[in-house]
Design an enzyme around this catalytic site. Structure first.
Site, PDB file in Angstrom:
ATOM      1  N   THR A 191      29.180  21.365  16.654  1.00 47.71           N
ATOM      2  CA  THR A 191      28.485  20.174  17.165  1.00 47.71           C
ATOM      3  C   THR A 191      27.323  20.634  18.045  1.00 47.71           C
ATOM      4  O   THR A 191      27.362  21.726  18.594  1.00 47.71           O
ATOM      5  CB  THR A 191      29.511  19.381  18.002  1.00 47.71           C
ATOM      6  OG1 THR A 191      30.378  18.706  17.118  1.00 47.71           O
ATOM      7  CG2 THR A 191      28.871  18.392  18.928  1.00 47.71           C
ATOM      8  N   ASP A 222      34.025  11.510  20.745  1.00 48.74           N
ATOM      9  CA  ASP A 222      33.335  11.297  22.024  1.00 48.74           C
ATOM     10  C   ASP A 222      31.816  11.323  21.907  1.00 48.74           C
ATOM     11  O   ASP A 222      31.115  10.760  22.753  1.00 48.74           O
ATOM     12  CB  ASP A 222      33.757  12.389  23.010  1.00 48.74           C
ATOM     13  CG  ASP A 222      33.403  13.785  22.490  1.00 48.74           C
ATOM     14  OD1 ASP A 222      33.619  14.044  21.276  1.00 48.74           O
ATOM     15  OD2 ASP A 222      32.898  14.609  23.268  1.00 48.74           O
ATOM     16  N   THR A 242      31.153  19.173  24.007  1.00 46.43           N
ATOM     17  CA  THR A 242      31.642  19.522  22.668  1.00 46.43           C
ATOM     18  C   THR A 242      33.105  19.909  22.746  1.00 46.43           C
ATOM     19  O   THR A 242      33.522  20.548  23.709  1.00 46.43           O
ATOM     20  CB  THR A 242      30.849  20.669  22.032  1.00 46.43           C
ATOM     21  OG1 THR A 242      31.472  21.015  20.777  1.00 46.43           O
ATOM     22  CG2 THR A 242      30.815  21.910  22.911  1.00 46.43           C
ATOM     23  N   GLY A 243      33.861  19.500  21.748  1.00 47.98           N
ATOM     24  CA  GLY A 243      35.280  19.851  21.733  1.00 47.98           C
ATOM     25  C   GLY A 243      36.101  18.758  21.085  1.00 47.98           C
ATOM     26  O   GLY A 243      35.569  17.926  20.338  1.00 47.98           O
TER      27      GLY A 243
END
Ligand code: ASP
Length: 324
Positions: A191, A222, A242-243
């Site tokens: 991302t 998200d 990011t994650g």
């Protein structure tokens, strides 16, 4: 809002996702080059006095166009082998934001999010309505083939063979006992996101993603959600995350960093570490953020093995990093 008139300094930071290649097992040079190019596309604007908002959009677009990263062209596949992309951005000078979710044919979802922001009638547009808005704004529809890649499809098939219905960060093999290696050692991951402070003292944040490999169609993480995947307020900070999106959503990580600075008077470093290494980690989330504060200080904490990231602060040369 002009919160630091004496300082003409600018900063920009980008990330290419918290999923990384294994250290020492892949050619890392193309990632460094792509991050540096994205940083420079934003920094070139900032040097000329352009807004942080324009800079983060340009940096994100550069990463969306690069097939190495999980956004725009390099987006991962959903469970039914399609692409559904999300993006959002925010102007910290006036708290205006624009975002899109589940778009499949827009070349640069971050550019469409910018149209939503500039239009100002709503903050988040999804699916077919977002596509119609893109058509109205004259953004070309791309064939599905533009987003297709053999490596990404193979990655999807491996996840499906090994873990059934689980959706994963594109690097995350922790749930795959049979294959404790990254899903795509040599391929595309990550991302993308960008934060910047312009020479006028304003901040902005942007984020764009293809989401998680093998995600349920219609699932939105998200990335296009204000306060979860991104947030900007020129008096405190700009954050791009990011994650594992569900954890960032539950903990409103990007806004949490802002709130810690605003209400507790914490520094960017303290606030971002508390959110990422504290809250996110405690609830089982994985990933990180790039963040910049009102003075142009950059901080990029993560709790994953690595995070593609880089920054330029004023006249200093670009720094790009992958591992801790
Ligand atoms: N946060 C993104 C999502 O959950 C994925 C990522 O950052 O890699 O959709």
């Amino acid at each position: 809002m002009n919160i630091s008139q004496n300082s003409r300094k600018f900063s920009i930071a980008v990330h290419g996702g918290a999923g990384t290649v294994i250290q020492g097992q892949a050619d890392e040079a193309p990632y460094h080059a792509a991050l540096a190019q994205a940083l420079e596309s934003g920094a070139a604007l900032l040097r000329r006095g352009a807004s942080a908002l324009d800079a983060v959009q340009a940096a994100c677009q550069s990463l969306e166009d690069c097939p190495l990263f999980n956004a725009g062209r390099g987006s991962v596949y959903t469970r039914d082998a399609r692409h559904e992309m999300d993006a959002g951005l925010m102007d910290g000078s006036n708290l205006r934001a624009g975002a899109v979710a589940s778009v499949s044919q827009v070349r640069n979802p971050i550019a469409l999010a910018r149209h939503v922001l500039d239009d100002g009638q709503c903050v988040l547009l999804v699916g077919e309505g977002a596509q119609r808005f893109a058509d109205e704004r004259g953004l070309a529809r791309m064939d599905a083939g533009y987003f297709d890649s053999a490596e990404r499809l193979a990655q999807l098939r491996r996840v499906q063979a090994q873990s059934g219905q689980t959706a994963l960060l594109d690097h995350d093999a922790s749930g795959l006992a049979a294959h404790p290696a990254p899903l795509n050692e040599n391929g595309k991951m990550g991302t993308v996101g960008a934060v910047a402070r312009d020479v006028h003292g304003n901040l902005a944040a942007a984020a764009s993603t293809g989401g998680l490999t093998n995600k349920r169609p219609g699932r939105v993480g998200d990335t296009p959600v204000v306060g979860a995947g991104f947030y900007a307020d020129s008096t405190t900070c700009a954050v791009a995350a990011t994650g594992t999106g569900e954890h960032f959503l539950r903990a409103a990580i990007a806004h949490d960093i802002h709130a810690r600075m605003r209400y507790l008077g914490q520094s960017l470093e303290l606030a971002a570490d508390a959110a990422v290494r504290g809250t996110l980690t405690h609830i089982g989330g994985q990933g990180g953020v790039v963040a910049v504060d009102s003075q142009g200080r950059v901080h990029c904490p993560f709790n994953s093995a690595g995070m593609y990231r880089g920054y330029i602060v004023d006249d200093a040369p670009a720094v790009t990093l992958i591992f801790a």
